[in-house]
Write an enzyme that holds these catalytic residues in place. Sequence first.
Site, PDB file in Angstrom:
ATOM      1  N   LYS A 187       0.736  -1.235   0.061  1.00 20.57           N
ATOM      2  CA  LYS A 187       0.101   0.151   0.023  1.00 20.57           C
ATOM      3  C   LYS A 187       0.724   1.426   0.048  1.00 20.57           C
ATOM      4  O   LYS A 187       1.973   1.097   0.511  1.00 20.57           O
ATOM      5  CB  LYS A 187      -0.902  -0.122   1.312  1.00 20.57           C
ATOM      6  CG  LYS A 187      -0.405  -0.209   2.575  1.00 20.57           C
ATOM      7  CD  LYS A 187       0.795   0.491   2.945  1.00 20.57           C
ATOM      8  CE  LYS A 187       0.592   1.957   3.231  1.00 20.57           C
ATOM      9  NZ  LYS A 187       1.901   2.487   3.708  1.00 20.57           N
ATOM     10  N   TYR A 220      -4.403   4.038   6.103  1.00 21.40           N
ATOM     11  CA  TYR A 220      -4.714   2.971   7.003  1.00 21.40           C
ATOM     12  C   TYR A 220      -6.242   3.484   7.655  1.00 21.40           C
ATOM     13  O   TYR A 220      -6.978   2.717   8.024  1.00 21.40           O
ATOM     14  CB  TYR A 220      -3.815   3.124   8.256  1.00 21.40           C
ATOM     15  CG  TYR A 220      -2.639   2.540   7.855  1.00 21.40           C
ATOM     16  CD1 TYR A 220      -2.417   1.074   7.770  1.00 21.40           C
ATOM     17  CD2 TYR A 220      -1.239   3.280   7.847  1.00 21.40           C
ATOM     18  CE1 TYR A 220      -1.262   0.411   7.471  1.00 21.40           C
ATOM     19  CE2 TYR A 220      -0.055   2.416   7.552  1.00 21.40           C
ATOM     20  CZ  TYR A 220      -0.134   0.948   7.291  1.00 21.40           C
ATOM     21  OH  TYR A 220       1.195   0.652   6.706  1.00 21.40           O
TER      22      TYR A 220
HETATM   23  P1  NDP Z   1      12.598   1.848   1.846  1.00 16.50           P
HETATM   24  O1  NDP Z   1      13.049   2.895   1.367  1.00 16.50           O
HETATM   25  O2  NDP Z   1      13.269   1.282   3.268  1.00 16.50           O
HETATM   26  O3  NDP Z   1      12.679   0.538   0.989  1.00 16.50           O
HETATM   27  C1  NDP Z   1      12.478   0.579  -0.475  1.00 16.50           C
HETATM   28  C2  NDP Z   1      13.467   0.021  -1.266  1.00 16.50           C
HETATM   29  O4  NDP Z   1      13.096  -0.307  -2.645  1.00 16.50           O
HETATM   30  C3  NDP Z   1      14.907   0.241  -1.217  1.00 16.50           C
HETATM   31  O5  NDP Z   1      15.467  -0.305  -0.046  1.00 16.50           O
HETATM   32  C4  NDP Z   1      15.507  -0.286  -2.634  1.00 16.50           C
HETATM   33  O6  NDP Z   1      15.679  -1.675  -2.418  1.00 16.50           O
HETATM   34  C5  NDP Z   1      14.275  -0.319  -3.404  1.00 16.50           C
HETATM   35  N1  NDP Z   1      14.450   0.780  -4.419  1.00 16.50           N
HETATM   36  C6  NDP Z   1      14.455   0.699  -5.566  1.00 16.50           C
HETATM   37  N2  NDP Z   1      14.330   2.006  -6.278  1.00 16.50           N
HETATM   38  C7  NDP Z   1      14.326   2.890  -5.729  1.00 16.50           C
HETATM   39  C8  NDP Z   1      14.430   4.182  -5.398  1.00 16.50           C
HETATM   40  N3  NDP Z   1      14.423   5.120  -6.655  1.00 16.50           N
HETATM   41  N4  NDP Z   1      14.576   5.024  -4.308  1.00 16.50           N
HETATM   42  C9  NDP Z   1      14.492   4.373  -3.134  1.00 16.50           C
HETATM   43  N5  NDP Z   1      14.336   2.973  -2.956  1.00 16.50           N
HETATM   44  C10 NDP Z   1      14.302   2.265  -4.107  1.00 16.50           C
HETATM   45  O7  NDP Z   1      11.117   1.743   1.824  1.00 16.50           O
HETATM   46  P2  NDP Z   1       9.978   1.173   2.835  1.00 16.50           P
HETATM   47  O8  NDP Z   1      10.596  -0.480   2.820  1.00 16.50           O
HETATM   48  O9  NDP Z   1       9.630   1.701   4.074  1.00 16.50           O
HETATM   49  O10 NDP Z   1       8.651   1.139   2.113  1.00 16.50           O
HETATM   50  C11 NDP Z   1       8.615   0.283   0.812  1.00 16.50           C
HETATM   51  C12 NDP Z   1       7.246   0.224   0.467  1.00 16.50           C
HETATM   52  O11 NDP Z   1       6.500  -0.680   1.706  1.00 16.50           O
HETATM   53  C13 NDP Z   1       6.231   1.338   0.282  1.00 16.50           C
HETATM   54  O12 NDP Z   1       5.393   0.894  -0.565  1.00 16.50           O
HETATM   55  C14 NDP Z   1       5.497   1.515   1.653  1.00 16.50           C
HETATM   56  O13 NDP Z   1       4.376   2.221   1.615  1.00 16.50           O
HETATM   57  C15 NDP Z   1       5.447   0.349   2.168  1.00 16.50           C
HETATM   58  N6  NDP Z   1       5.040  -0.029   3.572  1.00 16.50           N
HETATM   59  C16 NDP Z   1       4.108  -0.739   4.147  1.00 16.50           C
HETATM   60  C17 NDP Z   1       4.166  -0.980   5.316  1.00 16.50           C
HETATM   61  C18 NDP Z   1       3.262  -1.764   6.107  1.00 16.50           C
HETATM   62  O14 NDP Z   1       2.902  -1.549   7.109  1.00 16.50           O
HETATM   63  N7  NDP Z   1       2.165  -2.472   5.146  1.00 16.50           N
HETATM   64  C19 NDP Z   1       5.018  -0.310   6.434  1.00 16.50           C
HETATM   65  C20 NDP Z   1       6.295   0.304   5.735  1.00 16.50           C
HETATM   66  C21 NDP Z   1       6.304   0.380   4.241  1.00 16.50           C
HETATM   67  P3  NDP Z   1      17.195  -2.461  -3.141  1.00 16.50           P
HETATM   68  O15 NDP Z   1      18.476  -1.678  -2.316  1.00 16.50           O
HETATM   69  O16 NDP Z   1      17.246  -3.548  -2.609  1.00 16.50           O
HETATM   70  O17 NDP Z   1      16.955  -2.088  -4.493  1.00 16.50           O
END
Ligand code: NDP
Length: 387
Positions: free
Chosen positions: A147, A235
């Site tokens: 989401k 949420y």
């Molecule tokens: P992060 O920034 O921690 O992680 C995102 C990952 O995406 C990065 O570590 C990277 O992984 C990859 N990535 C690829 N391209 C990009 C870019 N251009 N910029 C940044 N990251 C990129 O975010 P979150 O983990 O907090 O969030 C990710 C998703 O999860 C979102 O959609 C968020 O809304 C959702 N979320 C849902 C939650 C829930 O409770 N359901 C809670 C928190 C987040 P790599 O280095 O491996 O390529």
Amino acid sequence: MSDKSNLTRRRLLAAAGAAPLALAAGRAFAQTAEGQPMPGNAALPEPMEARMGWAVVGLGSYALGQVIPEFPAARQSKLAAFVSGNPAKARELGGRYGVEHLYDYRTYDRMADNPAIDCVYIVLPVGLHAEYAIRALEAGKHVLCEKPMASTSAECEAMIAAAKANDRQLGIAYRVHFEPHNREALRRIRGGEIGAMRHIHCDHGFNASLQWPPHKWRLQKALGGGGSMYDVGIYGINTSLMMLDEQPVAVSAEYAYPSDDPRFTEVEGGIDWRMRMASGINVQGSSSYCYGPYAARQRYFGSDASIIMDPATTYYDNTLVMDGGGPRREIGAGNSREQFAAQLDGFSEAARANRPHLTPGEMGLRDIRLIEAMYRSADNGGAVIEL
Ligand code: NDP
């Protein structure tokens, strides 16, 4: 870096052919979801070789902190692949979790040739959801997407069209539907334990930091899609509508955050919002990137009793308090942590049967349309937007 820049490409041509879905369609999918098996309810853990194989896309804070560590608790789902722009991280995690299939964003489409992967879990920044969901669907995989579903309703429509065109399931990771306290609240509300629902109030927020990378992209429109409403306000919308048997007929909203705050040059820092139901129930909420330390609460006011959930939508420590119909009391509903594995198994079950997930793409589209309408209202000084 080149992998990351590839991520900005858009493959949303399918949007042009996507049929618009009325908000009222929400009623139809709610009914479809009813009568489905209780999510994640396999009587016994399945043997590993029989489980659905998952690829996790984007190894960021949520994937590493919550998604991946919960796979061992699943009964029908197993880790099969990682997709990352950081090969060293992918290799290290692959070794730690015994995952041998590693992809990056250029080799992503080769997952089509890998029968070990049944489901693809998109855990990327919001602005990348549509592209990577559509590519996975076109590779013949079922997709669970984090989401909020995508940046715009047009992107959501394109994702749904791609799922239909490829006869695959598309789910949105609304984990709250699998969380024991929220399922217990739903059971009590549907069972008439608070009487007639009169009002719902909810608040969701935290203090966003420009310094922390996972917050930084949330403050950029291209990657965040929108502001606090996209990330946490959703949420309140989704959880409230989970508890109601009807869809909104009107919304209104007003921006609410410090106007000179340097964090909010691209997206809104906060919104106070309202959804009106045909029955006359109002759902009132706020979302914010300026609340400290964290707000995640839902309150349901009925004619006979209230349910107070504070917090309601966190990972591990949700609570449920009944107020009325006897002394005020906390209800033990189970371990919040179960929501993660239950969601994985719920989607595995849906994918295996190729039937809609409990929280399908149409639900994600409904919520993005509601947020878009709230932004239209806020842009017009809080005008009521009829749906
Ligand atoms: P992060 O920034 O921690 O992680 C995102 C990952 O995406 C990065 O570590 C990277 O992984 C990859 N990535 C690829 N391209 C990009 C870019 N251009 N910029 C940044 N990251 C990129 O975010 P979150 O983990 O907090 O969030 C990710 C998703 O999860 C979102 O959609 C968020 O809304 C959702 N979320 C849902 C939650 C829930 O409770 N359901 C809670 C928190 C987040 P790599 O280095 O491996 O390529």
